[in-house]
Design a protein around this motif. Structure first.
Motif, PDB file in Angstrom:
ATOM      1  N   ARG A   5       0.816  -1.218   0.000  1.00 49.00           N
ATOM      2  CA  ARG A   5       0.000   0.000   0.000  1.00 49.00           C
ATOM      3  C   ARG A   5       0.848   1.266   0.000  1.00 49.00           C
ATOM      4  NH1 ARG A   5      -5.202  -0.834   1.645  1.00 49.00           N
ATOM      5  NH2 ARG A   5      -5.485   1.201   0.662  1.00 49.00           N
ATOM      6  N   TYR A   6       2.169   1.095   0.021  1.00 45.33           N
ATOM      7  CA  TYR A   6       3.073   2.240   0.096  1.00 45.33           C
ATOM      8  C   TYR A   6       3.517   2.626  -1.313  1.00 45.33           C
ATOM      9  CZ  TYR A   6       6.512   5.233   2.453  1.00 45.33           C
ATOM     10  OH  TYR A   6       7.221   6.313   2.935  1.00 45.33           O
ATOM     11  N   PHE A   7       3.921   3.877  -1.477  1.00 45.98           N
ATOM     12  CA  PHE A   7       4.424   4.338  -2.776  1.00 45.98           C
ATOM     13  C   PHE A   7       5.943   4.353  -2.712  1.00 45.98           C
ATOM     14  CE2 PHE A   7       5.430   7.856  -5.820  1.00 45.98           C
ATOM     15  CZ  PHE A   7       5.058   7.165  -6.970  1.00 45.98           C
ATOM     16  N   LEU A   8       6.561   3.315  -3.268  1.00 52.01           N
ATOM     17  CA  LEU A   8       8.008   3.160  -3.226  1.00 52.01           C
ATOM     18  C   LEU A   8       8.501   2.705  -4.599  1.00 52.01           C
ATOM     19  CD1 LEU A   8      10.494   3.258  -1.329  1.00 52.01           C
ATOM     20  CD2 LEU A   8      10.142   0.817  -0.910  1.00 52.01           C
ATOM     21  N   PRO A   9       8.680   3.652  -5.531  1.00 47.21           N
ATOM     22  CA  PRO A   9       9.066   3.298  -6.908  1.00 47.21           C
ATOM     23  C   PRO A   9      10.563   2.981  -7.028  1.00 47.21           C
ATOM     24  CG  PRO A   9       8.795   5.669  -6.728  1.00 47.21           C
ATOM     25  CD  PRO A   9       8.426   5.104  -5.392  1.00 47.21           C
ATOM     26  N   ILE A  10      10.920   1.733  -6.722  1.00 43.03           N
ATOM     27  CA  ILE A  10      12.308   1.275  -6.777  1.00 43.03           C
ATOM     28  C   ILE A  10      12.778   1.182  -8.228  1.00 43.03           C
ATOM     29  CG2 ILE A  10      13.831  -0.683  -6.305  1.00 43.03           C
ATOM     30  CD1 ILE A  10      13.102   0.759  -3.789  1.00 43.03           C
ATOM     31  N   LEU A  11      14.010   1.630  -8.476  1.00 38.45           N
ATOM     32  CA  LEU A  11      14.632   1.466  -9.794  1.00 38.45           C
ATOM     33  C   LEU A  11      15.674   0.360  -9.720  1.00 38.45           C
ATOM     34  CD1 LEU A  11      15.272   5.206 -10.813  1.00 38.45           C
ATOM     35  CD2 LEU A  11      13.274   3.773 -11.333  1.00 38.45           C
ATOM     36  N   LYS A  12      15.651  -0.563 -10.671  1.00 41.18           N
ATOM     37  CA  LYS A  12      16.610  -1.671 -10.668  1.00 41.18           C
ATOM     38  C   LYS A  12      17.966  -1.258 -11.228  1.00 41.18           C
ATOM     39  CE  LYS A  12      13.119  -5.326 -10.977  1.00 41.18           C
ATOM     40  NZ  LYS A  12      12.636  -6.484 -11.757  1.00 41.18           N
ATOM     41  N   GLU A  13      17.969  -0.324 -12.176  1.00 38.28           N
ATOM     42  CA  GLU A  13      19.204   0.090 -12.831  1.00 38.28           C
ATOM     43  C   GLU A  13      19.681   1.439 -12.291  1.00 38.28           C
ATOM     44  OE1 GLU A  13      20.712  -1.954 -14.856  1.00 38.28           O
ATOM     45  OE2 GLU A  13      19.052  -3.395 -14.800  1.00 38.28           O
ATOM     46  N   ASN A  14      20.974   1.660 -12.372  1.00 36.28           N
ATOM     47  CA  ASN A  14      21.526   2.945 -11.961  1.00 36.28           C
ATOM     48  C   ASN A  14      21.174   4.023 -12.976  1.00 36.28           C
ATOM     49  OD1 ASN A  14      22.810   2.051  -9.608  1.00 36.28           O
ATOM     50  ND2 ASN A  14      24.615   1.381 -10.749  1.00 36.28           N
ATOM     51  N   PRO A  15      20.567   5.131 -12.537  1.00 40.55           N
ATOM     52  CA  PRO A  15      20.239   6.216 -13.464  1.00 40.55           C
ATOM     53  C   PRO A  15      21.510   6.817 -14.077  1.00 40.55           C
ATOM     54  CG  PRO A  15      19.101   6.473 -11.353  1.00 40.55           C
ATOM     55  CD  PRO A  15      20.132   5.415 -11.167  1.00 40.55           C
ATOM     56  N   LYS A  16      21.479   7.050 -15.372  1.00 42.43           N
ATOM     57  CA  LYS A  16      22.663   7.553 -16.065  1.00 42.43           C
ATOM     58  C   LYS A  16      23.046   8.959 -15.622  1.00 42.43           C
ATOM     59  CE  LYS A  16      21.930   4.784 -20.234  1.00 42.43           C
ATOM     60  NZ  LYS A  16      21.675   4.815 -21.707  1.00 42.43           N
ATOM     61  N   GLU A  17      22.043   9.765 -15.214  1.00 37.86           N
ATOM     62  CA  GLU A  17      22.335  11.158 -14.875  1.00 37.86           C
ATOM     63  C   GLU A  17      22.958  11.319 -13.492  1.00 37.86           C
ATOM     64  OE1 GLU A  17      17.923  10.617 -13.649  1.00 37.86           O
ATOM     65  OE2 GLU A  17      19.372   9.781 -15.065  1.00 37.86           O
ATOM     66  N   ALA A  18      22.979  10.252 -12.686  1.00 39.67           N
ATOM     67  CA  ALA A  18      23.469  10.346 -11.315  1.00 39.67           C
ATOM     68  C   ALA A  18      24.985  10.176 -11.284  1.00 39.67           C
ATOM     69  CB  ALA A  18      22.800   9.298 -10.435  1.00 39.67           C
ATOM     70  N   GLU A  19      25.697  11.217 -10.852  1.00 33.75           N
ATOM     71  CA  GLU A  19      27.160  11.216 -10.869  1.00 33.75           C
ATOM     72  C   GLU A  19      27.777  10.720  -9.564  1.00 33.75           C
ATOM     73  OE1 GLU A  19      28.939  14.841 -12.759  1.00 33.75           O
ATOM     74  OE2 GLU A  19      26.874  15.566 -12.605  1.00 33.75           O
ATOM     75  N   ARG A  28      17.329   5.513  -6.983  1.00 36.57           N
ATOM     76  CA  ARG A  28      17.025   4.078  -7.017  1.00 36.57           C
ATOM     77  C   ARG A  28      16.086   3.668  -5.879  1.00 36.57           C
ATOM     78  NH1 ARG A  28      21.131  -0.174  -6.812  1.00 36.57           N
ATOM     79  NH2 ARG A  28      19.202  -1.342  -7.201  1.00 36.57           N
ATOM     80  N   ALA A  29      16.238   4.295  -4.715  1.00 28.57           N
ATOM     81  CA  ALA A  29      15.416   3.943  -3.556  1.00 28.57           C
ATOM     82  C   ALA A  29      14.056   4.624  -3.566  1.00 28.57           C
ATOM     83  CB  ALA A  29      16.157   4.282  -2.260  1.00 28.57           C
ATOM     84  N   GLY A  30      13.737   5.341  -4.630  1.00 27.75           N
ATOM     85  CA  GLY A  30      12.419   5.963  -4.725  1.00 27.75           C
ATOM     86  C   GLY A  30      12.214   7.112  -3.766  1.00 27.75           C
ATOM     87  N   MET A  31      13.289   7.853  -3.460  1.00 25.84           N
ATOM     88  CA  MET A  31      13.178   8.994  -2.554  1.00 25.84           C
ATOM     89  C   MET A  31      12.900  10.293  -3.293  1.00 25.84           C
ATOM     90  SD  MET A  31      16.391   8.148  -0.004  1.00 25.84           S
ATOM     91  CE  MET A  31      16.025   9.540   1.067  1.00 25.84           C
ATOM     92  N   LEU A  32      13.300  10.358  -4.567  1.00 29.04           N
ATOM     93  CA  LEU A  32      13.266  11.598  -5.341  1.00 29.04           C
ATOM     94  C   LEU A  32      12.808  11.345  -6.764  1.00 29.04           C
ATOM     95  CD1 LEU A  32      16.799  13.185  -4.748  1.00 29.04           C
ATOM     96  CD2 LEU A  32      14.663  14.034  -3.783  1.00 29.04           C
ATOM     97  N   ARG A  33      12.310  12.409  -7.375  1.00 33.46           N
ATOM     98  CA  ARG A  33      12.154  12.429  -8.825  1.00 33.46           C
ATOM     99  C   ARG A  33      12.505  13.829  -9.313  1.00 33.46           C
ATOM    100  NH1 ARG A  33      10.502  10.074 -13.322  1.00 33.46           N
ATOM    101  NH2 ARG A  33       9.597  11.360 -14.949  1.00 33.46           N
ATOM    102  N   GLN A  34      13.370  13.902 -10.324  1.00 35.80           N
ATOM    103  CA  GLN A  34      13.754  15.203 -10.860  1.00 35.80           C
ATOM    104  C   GLN A  34      12.637  15.760 -11.727  1.00 35.80           C
ATOM    105  OE1 GLN A  34      17.793  15.734 -12.303  1.00 35.80           O
ATOM    106  NE2 GLN A  34      17.054  16.974 -14.020  1.00 35.80           N
ATOM    107  N   GLU A  35      12.260  17.027 -11.455  1.00 37.57           N
ATOM    108  CA  GLU A  35      11.208  17.691 -12.212  1.00 37.57           C
ATOM    109  C   GLU A  35      11.762  18.737 -13.166  1.00 37.57           C
ATOM    110  OE1 GLU A  35       8.194  16.653 -12.246  1.00 37.57           O
ATOM    111  OE2 GLU A  35       8.490  15.182 -10.654  1.00 37.57           O
ATOM    112  N   ALA A  36      12.933  19.275 -12.865  1.00 34.22           N
ATOM    113  CA  ALA A  36      13.650  20.215 -13.730  1.00 34.22           C
ATOM    114  C   ALA A  36      15.087  20.211 -13.248  1.00 34.22           C
ATOM    115  CB  ALA A  36      13.042  21.627 -13.644  1.00 34.22           C
TER     116      ALA A  36
END
Length: 442
Positions: A5-19, A28-36
């Motif tokens: 029932r929780y909103f936890l959008p886990i990503l399996k792959e490492n995002p390319k933009e993350a340095e 990856r842990a579903g804590m953030l989403r970039q909007e701009a």
């Protein structure tokens, strides 16, 4: 809280933009989403951590004698023209105009506004000392936002502002914040080193940055290793007393950011005590005297009956930046390792076979008992393979994992895992509950 029932959008792959590690793991842990560029939506898991950090910052500010208020994000340009900073601040300031053609701005900091509030109400030295703080969103239009929330354009900050009748009182206020910062960062699980720093556009001639050492730090730092061994002021520290001995103990050993580095003084240290590294700034404090009170006419009547401009200081903590800084300081290859004090949940309760009557009964009963004991529980009731469940729990970094499978449930046993050490232990239900409650109390 049920994971289903929780909103936890886990990503399996490492995002390319993350340095850097913190940006990668927060996405990856579903804590953030970039909007701009440099602007993020904080998702539920991230918000829980943000609120835990905010609460500790608030508790230590209150303990020091600072008083909370809340100022708006949008400010009048007229205040900044009074102080002389409107044209000097640069393109980092987001300047806007309202429908009445009035010049406004999205506040990057609040020295001008708090000075205007102060001068509207305070007239006498008898109302001093005074320290007002708030925790509010800021905006600085960075030319190159990067590293996620480490250098974003929109960020949550605690900023405090002290007012005193003279330089002696202002230095005492500075010392109170200095000690409060040492305690705050220690409670967040961080080893922060105060370093002499450039005052930049804030102004003044006394300033310290609080730095944690990290490979991904933005700048070089130089310090005496003895600083790593100094004790943190205790919770019963009397903030009404003279705190200068504590501040002296932390500022006498060499420590400076690259802008203030004195190579000759650093080289004079014994070689084994010289430490150079990269550092992340997590707090910054300033004393700037009458820089704002003079042009903005924030004055009080002193004991001699004469009017004088008040002496001021400002004290910032990057609350949203701290989320990333903690991750940079506490992670492994599997994911985040949250300190107990700021973890989004205390316990990840893993049901290895949802739908099995005995397992479900043990899991539900244990969840109820844990929550009744004051622990925050994220209950994994998803129908997934065990490996995926363990990977998710390691990624989001909760301090404790409790694993319940059919065989253990039939015997009244569970397995508990301490995320920070990887230590595992099979225990009966009562013993497991006692161990988790004891661990949370530390």
């Amino acid at each position: 809280m049920l994971l289903s029932r929780y909103f936890l959008p886990i990503l399996k792959e490492n995002p390319k933009e993350a340095e850097i590690v913190s940006h990668r793991l927060m996405l990856r842990a579903g804590m953030l989403r970039q909007e701009a560029a440099g602007i993020y939506a904080w998702l539920p898991l991230g918000v829980r951590v943000l609120k835990k950090i905010e609460a500790i910052v608030r508790e230590e500010q209150d303990r020091s004698g600072a008083i909370e208020c809340l100022m708006p994000t949008i400010q009048s340009a007229d205040l900044w023209r009074e102080s002389g900073r409107y044209d000097d601040y640069g393109k980092e300031m987001l300047r806007i105009r309202d429908r009445h053609e009035r010049d406004m701005l999205y506040g990057p900091t609040n020295e001008e506004m708090i000075t205007e509030i102060f001068r509207s109400y305070v007239r006498s030295y008898r109302d001093l000392p005074l320290n007002l703080y708030h925790i509010q969103w800021k905006f600085r239009d960075e030319v190159r936002p990067r590293f996620g929330v480490m250098r974003g354009r929109e960020f949550l900050m605690k900023d405090a502002y002290s007012f005193d009748v003279d330089a002696e009182g202002a230095r005492a206020a500075y010392n109170r914040m200095f000690v409060a910062y040492l305690r705050t960062f220690d409670r967040l699980g961080l080893k922060a080193i105060p370093m002499r720093a450039d005052t930049g556009p804030i102004g003044g001639d006394l300033s310290h940055e609080f730095i944690i050492l990290a490979e991904t730090g933005e700048s070089a730092v130089f310090c005496d290793r003895s600083l790593l061994e100094l004790p943190i002021p205790a919770a019963d520290t009397d903030f009404r007393s003279d705190l200068s001995p504590i501040v002296s103990a932390w500022t006498e050993p060499y420590a400076a950011t690259d802008e203030m580095h004195d190579e000759a003084a650093f080289s004079a240290l014994p070689e084994e005590r010289r430490m150079s590294a990269r550092g992340i700034e997590i707090g910054h404090i300033f004393y700037f005297g009458t820089k704002y009170s003079d042009p903005m006419r924030a004055r009080v009547t002193g004991p001699d009956g004469q009017e004088r401009p008040v002496h001021m200081g400002s004290y910032g903590i990057g609350v949203s930046r701290l989320v990333a800084a903690i991750i940079e300081a506490s992670h492994d290859d599997a994911g985040i390792i949250w300190p107990d004090s700021v973890a989004p949940f205390d316990v990840g309760l893993v049901n290895l076979k949802p739908g099995d009557a005995v397992t479900d009964e043990v899991v539900d009963g244990l969840a109820s008992r844990l929550e009744g004991a004051g622990l925050e529980v994220l209950q994994d009731d998803l129908d997934q393979r065990a490996g995926a469940k363990f990977a998710t729990m390691d990624l989001i970094g909760l301090p404790w994992q409790v694993i319940v499978g059919p065989k253990g449930a039939a015997k009244g046993e569970v397995e508990i895992k301490r995320r920070a050490t990887g230590e595992r232990q099979a225990l009966g239900l009562d013993a497991a509950l006692a161990r988790l409650v004891q661990g949370r109390a530390r």
